[in-house]
Enzyme design. Structure first.
Site, PDB file in Angstrom:
ATOM      1  CG  ASP A  48      26.328  48.998  62.967  1.00  0.00           C
ATOM      2  OD1 ASP A  48      25.692  49.093  61.891  1.00  0.00           O
ATOM      3  OD2 ASP A  48      26.737  50.003  63.590  1.00  0.00           O
ATOM      4  CB  SER A  49      21.850  46.884  60.124  1.00  0.00           C
ATOM      5  OG  SER A  49      22.514  46.045  59.197  1.00  0.00           O
ATOM      6  CG  ASP A  87      29.130  48.257  60.033  1.00  0.00           C
ATOM      7  OD1 ASP A  87      29.957  49.181  59.900  1.00  0.00           O
ATOM      8  OD2 ASP A  87      27.889  48.430  59.974  1.00  0.00           O
ATOM      9  CE  LYS A 117      29.081  49.985  56.834  1.00  0.00           C
ATOM     10  NZ  LYS A 117      28.688  50.989  57.845  1.00  0.00           N
ATOM     11  CD  GLU A 119      27.589  54.409  61.265  1.00  0.00           C
ATOM     12  OE1 GLU A 119      27.280  55.396  61.981  1.00  0.00           O
ATOM     13  OE2 GLU A 119      26.867  53.401  61.160  1.00  0.00           O
ATOM     14  CD  GLU A 186      22.301  54.478  55.961  1.00  0.00           C
ATOM     15  OE1 GLU A 186      23.415  54.072  56.354  1.00  0.00           O
ATOM     16  OE2 GLU A 186      21.218  54.089  56.433  1.00  0.00           O
TER      17      GLU A 186
HETATM   18  O1  KIV Z   1      24.889  48.206  59.143  1.00  0.00           O
HETATM   19  C1  KIV Z   1      24.489  48.257  57.968  1.00  0.00           C
HETATM   20  O2  KIV Z   1      23.675  47.459  57.507  1.00  0.00           O
HETATM   21  C2  KIV Z   1      25.012  49.330  57.134  1.00  0.00           C
HETATM   22  C3  KIV Z   1      24.432  49.464  55.763  1.00  0.00           C
HETATM   23  C4  KIV Z   1      23.169  50.205  55.870  1.00  0.00           C
HETATM   24  C5  KIV Z   1      25.358  50.120  54.816  1.00  0.00           C
HETATM   25  O3  KIV Z   1      25.838  50.080  57.541  1.00  0.00           O
END
Ligand code: KIV
Length: 280
Positions: A48-49, A87, A117, A119, A186
């Protein structure tokens, strides 16, 4: 060693067992997906980055499911060998198990991801279990969790106090028991990441968590020099910003000075006879 055609979860567990480090990186589009897959990186994350690296948001919080599905589909078309992870964006899994299964299911069925993934620690163990029971593989994400940036007060290392370190260790165990196949750690002190890594059977993938994790992940834009990292851990392997800026200035200058395009190299011509008739 036998050539692996497609990375699957059991292979990652075997890598941990034999002490082979796992490489992982983000990708958000088709051309970079082709490149990271060609490099043989084992895990590709459509993070999600994408929000702060591609879409111009300040943080990851505003990223929507639609945006994630759109980018994951593009990456899927390029990734043939690596394990592809989608994500789950903020609020796509936080409300209920049902909503989480529905949205995670979209990543798998619509976008072609191999796993998702999400969080969170103890509070998400139930979610991880529900997804696992639904047949969706989940990677956990502990330590600094960007979707909680407000509560955490910025990009801060997590686990420097005994209480937070203890919680991290407990959360890792809980997520493993809930069925997570791997954990992102992280911004965690390296000694705590080492303890977590030794305490679980599933692979840990560090980002700002020192060298003792089972693998490492970085954001592609940090590796390539597209971004201005906020902390010291990302290693920049090339400065593409500088290279691209130089190319664009040269392109502009060539247009202004009429160096580009040339007739000989960059233009198409029409048959002389046709031209003659047209000019009559
Ligand atoms: O969104 C992302 O890029 C991440 C990584 C930093 C693991 O969650």
């Amino acid at each position: 060693m036998k050539e692996i055609k497609r990375i699957r979860i059991p292979y990652l567990l075997e890598m941990k067992e034999r002490g082979e480090k796992i490489s992982m990186i983000t990708a958000y589009d088709h051309p970079t997906a082709l490149l990271v897959d060609r490099a043989g990186i084992e895990i590709v994350l459509v993070g999600d980055s994408v929000g702060n690296n591609v879409l111009g948001y300040e943080e990851t919080v505003p990223v929507t499911m639609e945006e994630m599905i759109h980018h994951t589909k593009a990456v899927r078309r390029g990734v043939k060998r690596a394990l592809l992870i989608g994500d789950m964006p903020f609020m796509s899994f936080n409300v209920s198990n049902e909503k989480a299964i529905e949205n995670a299911g979209r990543f798998i069925k619509e976008a072609g991801a191999d796993a998702v993934k999400l969080e969170g620690g103890e509070e998400m163990a139930d979610r991880v279990e529900a997804l696992d029971r639904a047949g969706i593989a989940v990677m956990g994400h502990l330590g600094f969790t960007p979707q909680r940036i407000s509560q955490l007060g910025g990009h801060k290392v997590q686990g420097r106090t005994e209480a937070v370190a203890k919680k991290l260790l407990a959360d890792a165990k809980l997520l493993e028991e809930a069925g997570a196949f791997s954990l992102i750690l992280e911004l965690v002190p390296w000694q705590i990441a080492q303890l977590v890594t030794a305490s679980v059977k599933i692979p840990t993938i560090g980002i700002g968590a020192g060298p003792h994790c089972d693998g490492q992940v970085l954001v592609l834009h940090d590796v390539l020099g597209f971004s201005q990292p906020l902390t010291k851990f990302p290693k920049r392997y090339v400065n593409l910003n500088e290279i691209i800026e130089k190319a664009l200035l040269e392109f502009k200058s060539d247009i202004k000075s009429e160096k580009y395009p040339t007739i000989e190299e960059h233009s198409f011509s029409v048959d002389e006879e046709v031209l003659k008739r047209l000019k009559k």
